[in-house]
Write an enzyme that holds these catalytic residues in place. Sequence first.
Site, PDB file in Angstrom:
ATOM      1  N   TYR A 139      48.306  40.545  90.635  1.00  0.00           N
ATOM      2  CA  TYR A 139      47.490  39.385  90.504  1.00  0.00           C
ATOM      3  C   TYR A 139      46.285  39.308  91.126  1.00  0.00           C
ATOM      4  O   TYR A 139      45.127  38.815  90.472  1.00  0.00           O
ATOM      5  CB  TYR A 139      48.457  38.243  91.127  1.00  0.00           C
ATOM      6  CG  TYR A 139      47.795  37.100  91.304  1.00  0.00           C
ATOM      7  CD1 TYR A 139      47.617  36.022  90.477  1.00  0.00           C
ATOM      8  CD2 TYR A 139      47.598  36.474  92.734  1.00  0.00           C
ATOM      9  CE1 TYR A 139      47.126  34.854  90.633  1.00  0.00           C
ATOM     10  CE2 TYR A 139      47.044  35.224  93.084  1.00  0.00           C
ATOM     11  CZ  TYR A 139      46.714  34.400  91.879  1.00  0.00           C
ATOM     12  OH  TYR A 139      46.232  33.221  92.260  1.00  0.00           O
TER      13      TYR A 139
HETATM   14  C1  UGA Z   1      50.292  31.498  97.111  1.00  0.00           C
HETATM   15  C2  UGA Z   1      50.235  31.421  95.462  1.00  0.00           C
HETATM   16  O1  UGA Z   1      51.402  31.546  94.975  1.00  0.00           O
HETATM   17  C3  UGA Z   1      49.282  32.086  94.778  1.00  0.00           C
HETATM   18  O2  UGA Z   1      49.129  31.651  93.264  1.00  0.00           O
HETATM   19  C4  UGA Z   1      47.872  31.947  95.493  1.00  0.00           C
HETATM   20  O3  UGA Z   1      46.900  32.613  94.678  1.00  0.00           O
HETATM   21  C5  UGA Z   1      47.954  32.452  96.732  1.00  0.00           C
HETATM   22  O4  UGA Z   1      48.745  31.528  97.537  1.00  0.00           O
HETATM   23  C6  UGA Z   1      46.663  32.435  97.608  1.00  0.00           C
HETATM   24  O5  UGA Z   1      46.575  31.659  98.349  1.00  0.00           O
HETATM   25  O6  UGA Z   1      46.062  33.137  97.180  1.00  0.00           O
HETATM   26  P1  UGA Z   1      51.741  32.973  98.942  1.00  0.00           P
HETATM   27  O7  UGA Z   1      50.694  32.825  99.802  1.00  0.00           O
HETATM   28  O8  UGA Z   1      52.448  34.107  98.280  1.00  0.00           O
HETATM   29  O9  UGA Z   1      50.834  32.631  97.308  1.00  0.00           O
HETATM   30  O10 UGA Z   1      52.534  31.433  98.646  1.00  0.00           O
HETATM   31  P2  UGA Z   1      54.101  31.176  98.693  1.00  0.00           P
HETATM   32  O11 UGA Z   1      54.605  31.532  97.405  1.00  0.00           O
HETATM   33  O12 UGA Z   1      54.180  29.732  99.030  1.00  0.00           O
HETATM   34  O13 UGA Z   1      54.752  32.136  99.739  1.00  0.00           O
HETATM   35  C7  UGA Z   1      54.485  31.968 101.222  1.00  0.00           C
HETATM   36  C8  UGA Z   1      55.120  33.076 102.166  1.00  0.00           C
HETATM   37  O14 UGA Z   1      56.633  32.512 101.764  1.00  0.00           O
HETATM   38  C9  UGA Z   1      54.998  34.393 101.687  1.00  0.00           C
HETATM   39  O15 UGA Z   1      55.073  35.349 102.342  1.00  0.00           O
HETATM   40  C10 UGA Z   1      56.372  34.560 100.671  1.00  0.00           C
HETATM   41  O16 UGA Z   1      56.821  36.104 100.729  1.00  0.00           O
HETATM   42  C11 UGA Z   1      57.478  33.654 101.424  1.00  0.00           C
HETATM   43  N1  UGA Z   1      58.287  33.280 100.408  1.00  0.00           N
HETATM   44  C12 UGA Z   1      57.831  32.761  99.044  1.00  0.00           C
HETATM   45  C13 UGA Z   1      59.630  33.372 100.648  1.00  0.00           C
HETATM   46  O17 UGA Z   1      60.118  33.912 102.022  1.00  0.00           O
HETATM   47  N2  UGA Z   1      60.554  32.813 100.059  1.00  0.00           N
HETATM   48  C14 UGA Z   1      60.243  32.526  98.569  1.00  0.00           C
HETATM   49  O18 UGA Z   1      61.453  31.937  97.837  1.00  0.00           O
HETATM   50  C15 UGA Z   1      58.944  32.431  98.252  1.00  0.00           C
END
Ligand code: UGA
Length: 305
Positions: A139
């Site tokens: 991504y």
């Molecule tokens: C998010 C968005 O999903 C992306 O589209 C975006 O581009 C990105 O932010 C960004 O800032 O660039 P992410 O930081 O992974 O990505 O956001 P979350 O999906 O809210 O996850 C935050 C954290 O929680 C991650 O470490 C992930 O591994 C964790 N998580 C997520 C869990 O522990 N359980 C889940 O069910 C989902």
Amino acid sequence: MRYLVTGAAGFIGSHLVEALLAEGHDLVAVDCFTDYYDPALKEENAAAFDVSRLDLAEEDLALDGFDGVFHLAGQPGVRSFGSAFADYARRNLIATQRVFESATRAGARVVFASSSSVYGDAESYPTAEDIQPEPISPYGITKLGCEQLAHAYATAYGLEAVVLRYFTVYGPRQRPDMAFARVVDALARGASFELYGDGLQSRSFTYVADAVAATVAAMDRAQAGALYNVGGGSEATMRDAIATLEDVSGLTLELVTRPAAAGDVRRTSADTSRIERDLGWRATTALVDGLRAQWEWASVRVAAP
Ligand code: UGA
């Protein structure tokens, strides 16, 4: 002004459309209603405005007469390995290249929604825009490719593009695959939440109204070619954020731990000095206030008949 918003029925897009309409702009809103998550949620997001269905990867975008395009459409989510990559290539690279073609022909300015995921596990923290991007998710690679397409169109044809790297945006209507959306849903339903890794991964979580304000400011007054971090001011770990959500909800979350997910970075921390200096923007919503707003929104929805 006359603007077009792509991805208008998405999480950030729908908030942006509402803010632009409230400012009295003339607006066309488009969305592809892909099924990455339930399109009924997108219908709900866009309940207050008209939105046309358009697949940017194959249908033409007529931009004559528009002052600018907010290009927020895309295939999101960093956990993007495997066969889903075809969707990332199509909905990010192909769709965005076509938006840049149309905008170039029409002389319209573009604000492009990129992502903090272009940094990967960054060289230094807080991370400024001139750090070498090293995405670790497919991504993030497609988002970086889009940024580079903006640069190529600017150099070759004078496209006026501004790139924003959003840092993990949250708040009401957050995408249902994202962490806080899952946490508030689990709290409201008494279900469990799967935490990837040790929970000590951290993010510059950014409240959606702050992200929208930065986006509007970028269209209004950023220099063509500018690139900005849009990050939430303070960094928190997943464990901190979960504890805050437990506090604001008065409930205890049932946690199930899972291995860390491929494509996830350990840490994001936005250096926002550049956007503060150039556009006078900084995030103003504290994590506790933003999480309270997201919790209130989600708990009302879950309780609704
Ligand atoms: C998010 C968005 O999903 C992306 O589209 C975006 O581009 C990105 O932010 C960004 O800032 O660039 P992410 O930081 O992974 O990505 O956001 P979350 O999906 O809210 O996850 C935050 C954290 O929680 C991650 O470490 C992930 O591994 C964790 N998580 C997520 C869990 O522990 N359980 C889940 O069910 C989902």
